[in-house]
Scaffold this motif. Structure first.
Motif, short mmCIF file in Angstrom:
data_model
loop_
_atom_site.label_atom_id
_atom_site.label_comp_id
_atom_site.label_asym_id
_atom_site.label_seq_id
_atom_site.Cartn_x
_atom_site.Cartn_y
_atom_site.Cartn_z
N LEU A 138 -45.24 3.71 0.74
CA LEU A 138 -46.38 3.93 1.64
C LEU A 138 -45.93 4.06 3.09
O LEU A 138 -46.48 4.86 3.86
CB LEU A 138 -47.38 2.79 1.48
N GLN A 139 -44.90 3.29 3.47
CA GLN A 139 -44.36 3.40 4.83
C GLN A 139 -43.75 4.78 5.04
O GLN A 139 -43.97 5.42 6.07
CB GLN A 139 -43.29 2.33 5.04
N LEU A 140 -43.02 5.26 4.03
CA LEU A 140 -42.40 6.58 4.11
C LEU A 140 -43.45 7.68 4.28
O LEU A 140 -43.32 8.56 5.14
CB LEU A 140 -41.57 6.83 2.85
N LEU A 141 -44.49 7.63 3.45
CA LEU A 141 -45.53 8.66 3.51
C LEU A 141 -46.24 8.66 4.86
O LEU A 141 -46.67 9.71 5.35
CB LEU A 141 -46.53 8.45 2.38
N ARG A 155 -44.27 16.32 1.84
CA ARG A 155 -44.87 14.98 1.77
C ARG A 155 -45.68 14.81 0.50
O ARG A 155 -45.62 13.76 -0.15
CB ARG A 155 -45.76 14.72 2.99
N VAL A 156 -46.41 15.83 0.10
CA VAL A 156 -47.22 15.71 -1.11
C VAL A 156 -46.34 15.64 -2.35
O VAL A 156 -46.71 15.03 -3.36
CB VAL A 156 -48.25 16.86 -1.21
N LEU A 161 -45.13 12.47 -7.05
CA LEU A 161 -44.20 11.88 -8.02
C LEU A 161 -44.53 10.41 -8.25
O LEU A 161 -44.48 9.92 -9.38
CB LEU A 161 -42.76 12.04 -7.53
N PHE A 162 -44.87 9.68 -7.20
CA PHE A 162 -45.22 8.27 -7.36
C PHE A 162 -46.63 8.11 -7.95
O PHE A 162 -46.89 7.14 -8.66
CB PHE A 162 -45.13 7.54 -6.02
N LEU A 163 -47.50 9.04 -7.67
CA LEU A 163 -48.86 8.96 -8.18
C LEU A 163 -48.93 9.27 -9.67
O LEU A 163 -49.74 8.69 -10.39
CB LEU A 163 -49.76 9.93 -7.40
N SER A 164 -48.06 10.17 -10.12
CA SER A 164 -48.13 10.61 -11.52
C SER A 164 -46.96 10.14 -12.38
O SER A 164 -47.02 10.22 -13.61
CB SER A 164 -48.17 12.15 -11.56
N GLY A 165 -45.88 9.66 -11.74
CA GLY A 165 -44.70 9.27 -12.51
C GLY A 165 -43.98 10.47 -13.09
O GLY A 165 -43.15 10.33 -13.98
N GLY A 210 -52.65 2.78 -1.03
CA GLY A 210 -52.57 3.54 0.22
C GLY A 210 -53.25 4.89 0.12
O GLY A 210 -54.24 5.08 -0.58
N SER A 211 -52.69 5.86 0.85
CA SER A 211 -53.29 7.20 0.93
C SER A 211 -52.66 8.18 -0.05
O SER A 211 -52.85 9.39 0.08
CB SER A 211 -53.13 7.73 2.35
N CYS A 212 -51.90 7.66 -1.02
CA CYS A 212 -51.15 8.54 -1.94
C CYS A 212 -52.07 9.57 -2.61
O CYS A 212 -51.79 10.77 -2.60
CB CYS A 212 -50.48 7.68 -3.01
N GLU A 213 -53.15 9.10 -3.20
CA GLU A 213 -54.05 10.00 -3.91
C GLU A 213 -54.74 10.97 -2.96
O GLU A 213 -54.91 12.14 -3.28
CB GLU A 213 -55.09 9.20 -4.70
#
Length: 354
Positions: A138-141, A155-156, A161-165, A210-213
């Protein structure tokens, strides 16, 4: 350059065609077999495959042990040697059933190509691997730049990758139509997506936080509304190169075609972590992060099964064996906690994971 044997070339080609057409293996697997057999051919130096025997197998193993890795300059690792031996052994097992070779190749001699048990056992074990924590992600994003469309795409990619694995090889072949925002999931359809082992499955978004999604949703909205992408266009379009204002070739934006290979996505992922002052994590470490995240959300066997299935694993033990290792420091802390706490009362009421 070593001598060439026309009979060897013909039978090798027949084997590779059999691997691809009869066994249905991917081109990458066939190429791996071809490279290993070529190493054996170079060792034979023009001698026929029929001349194989136990002493020659032992000599081949000694040759591999002294060979140089062309990329690193050092000796071949035991893992690489074992991989070559497995491929050559499989080739000779097939060869022993072919007309003209049956009477010349002994299966007991083929066993001399077997790998060393100790190193093979080490290959199968799964040690803890350093991977980013959800907080670091989350810090990286939050720190990645978003001024240009290429920066937003990069960035997306990390967020997705983290949101979907997803593995990067599968992610770069996804189309917009594969992402179901209404149900917060991704459909990995093996007919058009490059999934591992050609499996089709649906993955719901992981609770990475966080704001990933939102990053993924905003990107898809941008592609549809500003770049007029449709369901058949790539989720991660490649960079469009052309002559810029400086009259030199430069990046001009995004194209409607996907990346040809996963290497660019992998480089972008690693560079993002380096720019943030973090280790250059590989995209595959995403799955270690998600496996560790499971402990914060899963309580019952059904929870763990759903989490594992969401990672594309048919067996929950695959998740634990491959990605569920506990860090050594965490292991010591947990054992100390167990000693202080003592046995859990009413432990007979817990479900057993079969």
């Amino acid at each position: 350059m070593g001598k060439r044997n026309s009979a060897n070339l013909r039978i090798k080609r027949k084997y590779l065609v059999w691997r691809k057409e009869a066994k249905g293996l991917a081109d990458s697997s066939v190429d791996k077999s071809a490279a290993a057999i070529s190493a054996c051919e170079a060792f034979l130096d023009g001698k026929d495959f029929r001349s194989f025997h136990s002493e020659r197998a032992r000599s081949f193993k000694r040759r591999l042990s002294s060979q140089q890795n062309m990329r690193t300059g050092g000796k071949l690792s035991q893992t690489s040697i074992n991989g070559i031996l497995r491929e050559v052994q499989a080739f000779y097992c097939w060869l022993a059933d072919q007309p003209g070779y049956k009477s010349r190749i002994s299966r007991s001699d083929i066993e001399f190509l077997g790998s060393d048990r100790k190193s093979d056992a080490a290959r199968r074990t799964s040690c803890w691997k350093p991977h980013p924590s959800p907080a670091q992600v989350l810090q990286l994003l939050g720190e990645m730049p978003t001024e240009s469309v290429l920066q937003r795409r990069d960035r997306v990619l990390v967020a997705f990758l983290f949101l979907s694995g997803s593995r990067e090889g599968a992610a770069i072949t996804l189309r917009l139509g594969h992402v179901d925002l209404a149900n917060s999931c991704v459909h990995f359809d093996a007919r058009s997506v490059n999934t591992k082992f050609g499996k089709s499955f649906t993955t719901a978004f992981f609770p990475i936080g966080g704001s990933c999604e939102q990053i993924v949703r905003d990107w898809i909205s941008e592609l549809r509304n500003q770049h007029y992408f449709s369901d058949s266009d790539p989720l991660f379009p490649k960079t469009r190169i052309g002559v810029g204002t400086s009259r030199k070739f430069e990046a001009l934006g995004i194209d409607r075609a996907p990346w040809a290979g996963a290497s660019s996505a992998s480089m972008i992922f690693k560079q993002a972590f380096i720019d943030a002052g973090l280790p250059p994590f590989s995209p595959h470490r995403v799955r270690d992060t998600l496996a560790e995240l499971a402990k914060d959300h899963c309580r019952t066997p059904e929870d763990y099964k759903a989490w594992s299935q969401n990672m594309g694993h048919e067996d929950v033990l695959t998740t634990f064996r491959s990605y569920g290792s506990v860090a050594p420091g965490r292991q010591v802390d947990l054992m100390a906690r167990f000693r202080k706490r003592g046995p859990i009362e009413g432990h007979d009421d817990f479900d057993v994971l079969e």
